[in-house]
Design a protein around this motif. Structure first.
Motif, PDB file in Angstrom:
ATOM      1  N   HIS A  40       0.816  -1.119  -0.089  1.00  0.00           N
ATOM      2  CA  HIS A  40       0.019  -0.092   0.220  1.00  0.00           C
ATOM      3  C   HIS A  40       0.777   1.061   0.148  1.00  0.00           C
ATOM      4  O   HIS A  40       1.510   1.255   0.903  1.00  0.00           O
ATOM      5  N   ILE A  41       0.874   2.217  -1.087  1.00  0.00           N
ATOM      6  CA  ILE A  41       1.594   3.293  -1.081  1.00  0.00           C
ATOM      7  C   ILE A  41       1.130   4.103   0.134  1.00  0.00           C
ATOM      8  O   ILE A  41       2.265   4.546   0.829  1.00  0.00           O
ATOM      9  N   GLN A  42      -0.053   4.403   0.244  1.00  0.00           N
ATOM     10  CA  GLN A  42      -0.463   5.082   1.415  1.00  0.00           C
ATOM     11  C   GLN A  42      -0.685   3.933   2.595  1.00  0.00           C
ATOM     12  O   GLN A  42      -1.652   3.012   2.242  1.00  0.00           O
ATOM     13  N   PRO A  43      -0.373   3.818   3.646  1.00  0.00           N
ATOM     14  CA  PRO A  43      -0.664   2.684   4.550  1.00  0.00           C
ATOM     15  C   PRO A  43      -1.983   2.674   4.741  1.00  0.00           C
ATOM     16  O   PRO A  43      -2.667   3.769   5.189  1.00  0.00           O
ATOM     17  N   SER A  71      -3.289   1.658   7.458  1.00  0.00           N
ATOM     18  CA  SER A  71      -3.582   2.100   8.720  1.00  0.00           C
ATOM     19  C   SER A  71      -3.965   3.554   8.858  1.00  0.00           C
ATOM     20  O   SER A  71      -4.599   4.124   9.824  1.00  0.00           O
ATOM     21  N   LYS A  72      -2.973   4.174   8.048  1.00  0.00           N
ATOM     22  CA  LYS A  72      -3.391   5.779   8.146  1.00  0.00           C
ATOM     23  C   LYS A  72      -4.464   6.149   6.912  1.00  0.00           C
ATOM     24  O   LYS A  72      -5.177   7.264   7.382  1.00  0.00           O
ATOM     25  N   GLU A  73      -4.768   5.316   6.130  1.00  0.00           N
ATOM     26  CA  GLU A  73      -5.596   5.658   5.142  1.00  0.00           C
ATOM     27  C   GLU A  73      -6.815   4.578   4.796  1.00  0.00           C
ATOM     28  O   GLU A  73      -6.463   3.910   3.821  1.00  0.00           O
ATOM     29  N   PRO A  74      -7.525   4.350   5.529  1.00  0.00           N
ATOM     30  CA  PRO A  74      -8.124   3.015   5.527  1.00  0.00           C
ATOM     31  C   PRO A  74      -8.943   3.136   4.088  1.00  0.00           C
ATOM     32  O   PRO A  74      -9.377   1.955   3.788  1.00  0.00           O
ATOM     33  N   SER A  75      -9.576   4.127   3.809  1.00  0.00           N
ATOM     34  CA  SER A  75     -10.383   4.318   2.442  1.00  0.00           C
ATOM     35  C   SER A  75      -9.476   3.947   1.230  1.00  0.00           C
ATOM     36  O   SER A  75     -10.249   3.607   0.368  1.00  0.00           O
ATOM     37  N   LEU A  76      -8.216   3.871   1.562  1.00  0.00           N
ATOM     38  CA  LEU A  76      -7.469   3.331   0.433  1.00  0.00           C
ATOM     39  C   LEU A  76      -7.316   1.725   0.371  1.00  0.00           C
ATOM     40  O   LEU A  76      -6.166   1.424  -0.492  1.00  0.00           O
ATOM     41  N   GLU A  77      -7.509   1.027   1.435  1.00  0.00           N
ATOM     42  CA  GLU A  77      -7.193  -0.194   1.557  1.00  0.00           C
ATOM     43  C   GLU A  77      -7.235  -1.282   0.234  1.00  0.00           C
ATOM     44  O   GLU A  77      -6.508  -2.142   0.136  1.00  0.00           O
ATOM     45  N   LYS A 130       4.724   4.044   7.578  1.00  0.00           N
ATOM     46  CA  LYS A 130       4.988   5.425   7.683  1.00  0.00           C
ATOM     47  C   LYS A 130       4.028   6.474   6.829  1.00  0.00           C
ATOM     48  O   LYS A 130       3.753   6.000   5.678  1.00  0.00           O
ATOM     49  N   GLU A 131       3.715   7.353   7.209  1.00  0.00           N
ATOM     50  CA  GLU A 131       2.968   8.256   6.430  1.00  0.00           C
ATOM     51  C   GLU A 131       3.708   8.849   5.115  1.00  0.00           C
ATOM     52  O   GLU A 131       4.954   9.089   5.333  1.00  0.00           O
ATOM     53  N   ILE A 132       3.225   8.808   4.158  1.00  0.00           N
ATOM     54  CA  ILE A 132       3.914   9.156   3.029  1.00  0.00           C
ATOM     55  C   ILE A 132       3.231  10.455   2.240  1.00  0.00           C
ATOM     56  O   ILE A 132       2.254  10.893   1.997  1.00  0.00           O
TER      57      ILE A 132
END
Length: 94
Positions: free
Chosen positions: A45-48, A50-56, A76-78
């Motif tokens: 996941h490019i955006q984790p 855990s930080k961006e659940p909508s992109l899972e 890590k936040e990207i």
């Protein structure tokens, strides 16, 4: 880093792991970061998630990664503009 073309999302995924086979066919059996042949591929996941659940389960948020690269990045936040991305940028120029 070799540029890659993931193409359009092949289907809706109920679980992100379902994308793995499609990613291997489209990207090859190589890590999107270090380019080593994948022994054990992970859907990265490019955006984790855990930080961006909508992109899972978002195709645009997927790459393939080896175990090492996937664990280094962790959750890590990207900031996307801080990096070159093999599916969006001409990474041969990097």
């Amino acid at each position: 880093m070799r540029p890659i073309d993931k193409g359009e999302q092949p289907q809706e995924f109920s679980k992100y792991q379902q994308a793995k086979g499609y990613l291997i066919v489209r990207l090859g059996d190589f890590c999107s970061y270090c380019e080593r042949p994948l022994i054990s591929a992970a859907v990265e996941h490019i955006q984790p998630k855990s930080k961006e659940p909508s992109l899972e389960r978002s195709w645009d948020n997927f790459l393939l990664a080896c175990t090492n690269c996937n664990s280094i990045k962790s959750d890590k936040e990207i900031h996307l503009d801080d990096y070159y991305w093999p599916d969006k940028d001409n990474t041969f120029r990097a």
